[in-house]
Motif scaffolding. Structure first.
Motif, PDB file in Angstrom:
ATOM      1  N   ASP A   2       6.015 -65.132  16.196  1.00  0.00           N
ATOM      2  CA  ASP A   2       6.149 -63.701  15.988  1.00  0.00           C
ATOM      3  C   ASP A   2       6.232 -62.907  17.289  1.00  0.00           C
ATOM      4  OD1 ASP A   2       3.554 -63.680  16.945  1.00  0.00           O
ATOM      5  OD2 ASP A   2       2.630 -63.218  15.023  1.00  0.00           O
ATOM      6  N   GLY A   3       6.001 -63.546  18.435  1.00  0.00           N
ATOM      7  CA  GLY A   3       6.154 -62.860  19.707  1.00  0.00           C
ATOM      8  C   GLY A   3       5.134 -61.778  19.974  1.00  0.00           C
ATOM      9  N   ARG A   4       4.004 -61.816  19.302  1.00  0.00           N
ATOM     10  CA  ARG A   4       3.057 -60.705  19.398  1.00  0.00           C
ATOM     11  C   ARG A   4       1.822 -61.020  20.227  1.00  0.00           C
ATOM     12  NH1 ARG A   4       2.584 -58.183  13.428  1.00  0.00           N
ATOM     13  NH2 ARG A   4       1.596 -56.513  14.622  1.00  0.00           N
ATOM     14  N   ARG A   5       1.725 -62.260  20.746  1.00  0.00           N
ATOM     15  CA  ARG A   5       0.566 -62.613  21.566  1.00  0.00           C
ATOM     16  C   ARG A   5       1.005 -63.307  22.849  1.00  0.00           C
ATOM     17  NH1 ARG A   5      -3.046 -65.924  17.370  1.00  0.00           N
ATOM     18  NH2 ARG A   5      -0.965 -66.695  16.875  1.00  0.00           N
ATOM     19  N   ILE A   6       0.245 -63.050  23.906  1.00  0.00           N
ATOM     20  CA  ILE A   6       0.393 -63.731  25.185  1.00  0.00           C
ATOM     21  C   ILE A   6      -0.977 -64.311  25.530  1.00  0.00           C
ATOM     22  CG2 ILE A   6       0.866 -63.458  27.658  1.00  0.00           C
ATOM     23  CD1 ILE A   6       2.598 -61.023  26.899  1.00  0.00           C
ATOM     24  N   VAL A   7      -0.990 -65.502  26.086  1.00  0.00           N
ATOM     25  CA  VAL A   7      -2.263 -66.094  26.482  1.00  0.00           C
ATOM     26  C   VAL A   7      -2.202 -66.463  27.953  1.00  0.00           C
ATOM     27  CG1 VAL A   7      -1.567 -68.393  25.689  1.00  0.00           C
ATOM     28  CG2 VAL A   7      -3.988 -67.877  25.961  1.00  0.00           C
ATOM     29  N   LYS A  23      -0.731 -54.495  25.207  1.00  0.00           N
ATOM     30  CA  LYS A  23      -1.319 -55.033  26.443  1.00  0.00           C
ATOM     31  C   LYS A  23      -2.842 -55.026  26.403  1.00  0.00           C
ATOM     32  CE  LYS A  23       2.941 -55.039  28.001  1.00  0.00           C
ATOM     33  NZ  LYS A  23       3.598 -54.286  26.925  1.00  0.00           N
ATOM     34  N   GLU A  24      -3.415 -54.896  25.224  1.00  0.00           N
ATOM     35  CA  GLU A  24      -4.864 -54.924  25.057  1.00  0.00           C
ATOM     36  C   GLU A  24      -5.351 -56.359  24.863  1.00  0.00           C
ATOM     37  OE1 GLU A  24      -6.879 -52.287  25.254  1.00  0.00           O
ATOM     38  OE2 GLU A  24      -5.194 -50.929  25.628  1.00  0.00           O
ATOM     39  N   ILE A  25      -6.606 -56.604  25.287  1.00  0.00           N
ATOM     40  CA  ILE A  25      -7.207 -57.917  25.102  1.00  0.00           C
ATOM     41  C   ILE A  25      -7.617 -58.089  23.646  1.00  0.00           C
ATOM     42  CG2 ILE A  25      -9.179 -59.383  25.667  1.00  0.00           C
ATOM     43  CD1 ILE A  25      -9.143 -58.174  28.466  1.00  0.00           C
ATOM     44  N   ILE A  26      -7.175 -59.184  23.041  1.00  0.00           N
ATOM     45  CA  ILE A  26      -7.588 -59.525  21.678  1.00  0.00           C
ATOM     46  C   ILE A  26      -8.871 -60.336  21.714  1.00  0.00           C
ATOM     47  CG2 ILE A  26      -6.959 -60.772  19.575  1.00  0.00           C
ATOM     48  CD1 ILE A  26      -4.012 -60.298  20.324  1.00  0.00           C
ATOM     49  N   ALA A  62      -6.488 -70.295  17.302  1.00  0.00           N
ATOM     50  CA  ALA A  62      -5.885 -69.149  17.990  1.00  0.00           C
ATOM     51  C   ALA A  62      -6.242 -67.817  17.349  1.00  0.00           C
ATOM     52  CB  ALA A  62      -4.363 -69.308  18.036  1.00  0.00           C
ATOM     53  N   ASP A  63      -6.635 -67.832  16.087  1.00  0.00           N
ATOM     54  CA  ASP A  63      -6.973 -66.583  15.396  1.00  0.00           C
ATOM     55  C   ASP A  63      -8.441 -66.207  15.560  1.00  0.00           C
ATOM     56  OD1 ASP A  63      -4.367 -66.132  14.384  1.00  0.00           O
ATOM     57  OD2 ASP A  63      -4.731 -67.593  12.794  1.00  0.00           O
ATOM     58  N   THR A  64      -9.331 -67.200  15.491  1.00  0.00           N
ATOM     59  CA  THR A  64     -10.767 -66.899  15.553  1.00  0.00           C
ATOM     60  C   THR A  64     -11.371 -67.123  16.933  1.00  0.00           C
ATOM     61  OG1 THR A  64     -11.454 -69.155  14.975  1.00  0.00           O
ATOM     62  CG2 THR A  64     -10.950 -67.637  13.152  1.00  0.00           C
ATOM     63  N   GLY A  65     -10.692 -67.917  17.787  1.00  0.00           N
ATOM     64  CA  GLY A  65     -11.258 -68.270  19.087  1.00  0.00           C
ATOM     65  C   GLY A  65     -12.241 -69.413  19.029  1.00  0.00           C
ATOM     66  N   GLU A  66     -12.437 -70.019  17.861  1.00  0.00           N
ATOM     67  CA  GLU A  66     -13.363 -71.145  17.721  1.00  0.00           C
ATOM     68  C   GLU A  66     -12.845 -72.364  18.483  1.00  0.00           C
ATOM     69  OE1 GLU A  66     -15.046 -74.196  14.255  1.00  0.00           O
ATOM     70  OE2 GLU A  66     -13.696 -72.532  13.735  1.00  0.00           O
ATOM     71  N   LEU A  67     -13.756 -73.050  19.184  1.00  0.00           N
ATOM     72  CA  LEU A  67     -13.418 -74.296  19.866  1.00  0.00           C
ATOM     73  C   LEU A  67     -13.388 -75.417  18.832  1.00  0.00           C
ATOM     74  CD1 LEU A  67     -12.869 -75.764  22.546  1.00  0.00           C
ATOM     75  CD2 LEU A  67     -15.342 -76.053  22.787  1.00  0.00           C
TER      76      LEU A  67
END
Length: 259
Positions: A2-7, A23-26, A62-67
């Motif tokens: 979707d082109g909506r996230r950068i990591v 350009k905000e931190i998610i 990638a959605d929750t940040g869970e390892l």
């Protein structure tokens, strides 16, 4: 995609997921304890794989940040990672001179380590996910069977110095390599012969990529200039100087941009 996230990943071990529009931190991911060397989204963008100088490969939701998985089987710094195009496998390459292939669902190692003569700096998969190609610190490119881990022929002596980045064309017919020796080169995957001319630069190259149609190659490195090459015409069609004020401290940035 979707082109909506950068990591991005940085020297302090932090990974930041950004909103590409605002350009905000998610979200910030902070389990690495040393330089983050490489980050890749899975093909479905549901997971992230990251490698670090701390010797680990980590898989994240990638959605929750869970390892999800914390893998420390490598014996030294881990420098590169790549998902197979079909999303079923992950390959990681290390300063320990190995590539290791992992099941993306279970995190289990799939084959014996793939042994190289030098440190592994870059990895790409063939479009059909059946071959793995690795670039090394000694300038050699290796070819592997992904299902078996068998080496396919002898290594290609591609450069006179380290290969920092590899890319493969969308049709799988060409490999592009970018090197410490100030050159980028193209190779036929079937014959392993050079394709076209050497793309000469003034300083070392750190990254290379094909356009979605496979007609253009972009290169970038210590010159702080992005070069765009028309490989059908063997000419440079555009250069873009990158101001240092816009260069992220991240060691690698992966973004998905809708074409």
């Amino acid at each position: 995609m979707d082109g909506r996230r950068i990591v991005s990943g940085a020297e302090d071990g932090n990974i930041i997921i950004w909103d590409a529009d605002t350009k905000e931190i998610i979200r910030c991911l902070s389990h690495h304890i040393d330089w983050v060397s490489c980050i890749r989204f899975s093909p479905d963008e549901k997971r992230l794989a990251s490698t670090s100088d701390d010797g680990t490969l980590k898989i994240w939701d990638a959605d929750t940040g869970e390892l999800v998985f914390d893998i420390d089987d490598h014996q030294d710094e881990v420098w590169t990672v790549a998902y197979s195009p079909n999303g079923t496998k992950i390959a990681s390459g290390s300063k320990d001179r190995t590539v290791r292939i992992w099941n993306a669902t279970t995190g289990k190692q799939q084959t014996q380590p793939l042994i190289h003569d030098s440190e592994v700096c870059s990895i790409v998969w063939s479009p059909d996910s059946r071959r793995l190609i690795s670039g090394c610190d000694d300038g050699q490119i290796y070819f592997w069977s992904a299902p078996t881990g068998a080496q396919l022929g002898s290594p290609l002596r591609a450069h006179s110095d380290a290969i920092f980045s590899l890319a493969i064309s969308p049709d799988g017919e060409l490999i592009a390599s970018a090197s410490e020796d100030h050159t980028a080169r193209l190779w036929s995957t079937s014959t392993r012969k050079p394709f076209g001319r050497v793309l000469q630069h003034a300083k070392r190259l750190l990254t290379i990529a094909f356009s979605p149609d496979g007609q253009l190659v972009a290169t970038g490195g210590d010159e702080n200039i992005i070069y765009l090459w028309d490989i059908s015409q063997e000419s440079t069609i555009m250069t873009n100087a990158v101001s240092p004020s816009f260069i992220s401290p991240a060691s690698h940035v992966t973004s998905y941009i809708e074409q």
